[in-house]
Motif scaffolding. Structure first.
Motif, PDB file in Angstrom:
ATOM      1  N   GLU B  20      35.481  38.787  58.135  1.00 22.31           N
ATOM      2  CA  GLU B  20      36.229  39.013  56.898  1.00 22.31           C
ATOM      3  C   GLU B  20      37.071  37.787  56.618  1.00 22.31           C
ATOM      4  OE1 GLU B  20      38.591  42.563  56.613  1.00 22.31           O
ATOM      5  OE2 GLU B  20      38.963  42.245  54.479  1.00 22.31           O
ATOM      6  N   TRP B  35      33.238  33.494  45.151  1.00 21.39           N
ATOM      7  CA  TRP B  35      33.183  32.963  46.496  1.00 21.39           C
ATOM      8  C   TRP B  35      32.008  31.986  46.573  1.00 21.39           C
ATOM      9  CZ3 TRP B  35      36.205  32.839  50.677  1.00 21.39           C
ATOM     10  CH2 TRP B  35      37.225  33.795  50.806  1.00 21.39           C
ATOM     11  N   ALA B  65      32.111  41.417  48.655  1.00 20.99           N
ATOM     12  CA  ALA B  65      33.541  41.192  48.480  1.00 20.99           C
ATOM     13  C   ALA B  65      34.135  42.355  47.722  1.00 20.99           C
ATOM     14  CB  ALA B  65      33.801  39.884  47.741  1.00 20.99           C
ATOM     15  N   ASN B  75      38.671  39.783  49.138  1.00 22.67           N
ATOM     16  CA  ASN B  75      38.237  39.413  50.476  1.00 22.67           C
ATOM     17  C   ASN B  75      36.724  39.484  50.625  1.00 22.67           C
ATOM     18  OD1 ASN B  75      40.946  39.156  51.022  1.00 22.67           O
ATOM     19  ND2 ASN B  75      41.081  41.005  52.296  1.00 22.67           N
ATOM     20  N   LEU B  76      36.204  38.548  51.361  1.00 23.69           N
ATOM     21  CA  LEU B  76      34.758  38.424  51.585  1.00 23.69           C
ATOM     22  C   LEU B  76      34.418  39.013  52.952  1.00 23.69           C
ATOM     23  CD1 LEU B  76      32.077  37.026  50.480  1.00 23.69           C
ATOM     24  CD2 LEU B  76      32.705  35.122  51.979  1.00 23.69           C
ATOM     25  N   CYS B  91      37.187  30.387  48.010  1.00 19.65           N
ATOM     26  CA  CYS B  91      37.461  31.381  46.991  1.00 19.65           C
ATOM     27  C   CYS B  91      37.957  30.639  45.751  1.00 19.65           C
ATOM     28  CB  CYS B  91      38.534  32.345  47.502  1.00 19.65           C
ATOM     29  SG  CYS B  91      38.978  33.667  46.388  1.00 19.65           S
TER      30      CYS B  91
END
Lengths: 114, 112
Positions: B20, B35, B65, B75-76, B91
């Motif tokens: 993450e 992203w 994400a 968040n990825l 990002c």
């Protein structure tokens, strides 16, 4: 697929030289961008163009100029190269002018100024 | 003005483990979020994007994400990393004239 081509992958020049970095895209995109990338600083925008012969300064334009005579080509010019311009330079293009368009990147030019 | 923060400069993860990457943004309106991944010596490749609608977006290479407006985060994640996922991840938030504001990046190292 969008293809953004930067003319050189590696380039070595001397201080005081005039340096040209060339970028060509094949998707008829209106927008084109030049970034420099340095460790820990991410990508910083140097100049961008939203149409032929149009240019706008980005965040760090000092020491650089650009030229866009044709829609597909966007050139970055270092008028008098200095050692602090040693960096990775990335070109990108995107369609139209909205913030929702992703940018497509070339593979970069790693420029060393000696 | 918009800004993007990636709190983690460097992350080490074992192959097969989950990943993450955090991203926080500052933007007045509904953001356009992206992203990108950069393999060594290469340009940036788009992994995924968020404009509106479903807050969980799927991308390429098995990444997803999640947009959380209340936390100003995007968040990825990837459930199981492969050695080929070792790269730098950026990002970005979209702005006027198609410009993107990038975070400083997160370097991901994958160990056997």
């Amino acid at each position: 697929d969008v293809k953004v081509t930067q003319s050189s992958r590696y380039l070595v020049k001397r201080t005081g030289e005039k340096v040209f970095l060339e970028c060509v895209q094949d998707m008829d995109h209106e927008n084109m961008f030049w970034y420099r990338q340095d460790p820990g600083l991410g990508l910083r925008l140097i100049y961008f163009s939203y149409d032929v012969k149009m240019k706008e300064k980005g965040d760090i334009p000092e020491g650089y100029s650009v030229s866009r005579e044709k829609k597909e080509r966007f050139s970055l010019i270092l008028e008098s190269a200095s050692t602090n311009q040693t960096s990775m330079y990335l070109c990108a293009s995107s369609a139209r002018q909205g913030g929702n368009q992703p940018q497509h990147f070339g593979d970069g030019t790693r420029l060393s100024i000696l | 003005a918009q800004s993007v923060t990636q709190p983690d400069i460097h992350i080490t993860v074992s192959e097969g483990a989950s990943l993450e990457l955090r991203c926080n943004y500052s933007y007045g309106a509904t953001p356009y979020l992206f992203w990108y991944v950069q393999s060594p010596g290469q340009g940036l490749q788009l992994l995924l994007k968020y404009f509106s609608g479903d807050t969980l977006v799927q991308g390429i290479k098995g990444f997803e994400a999640e947009f959380k407006r209340s936390q100003s985060s995007f968040n990825l994640r990837k459930p199981s990393v492969h050695w080929s996922d070792a790269a730098e991840y950026f990002c970005a938030v979209g702005g006027s004239w198609g410009k993107l504001q990038f975070g400083a990046g997160t370097q991901v190292v994958v160990t056997p």
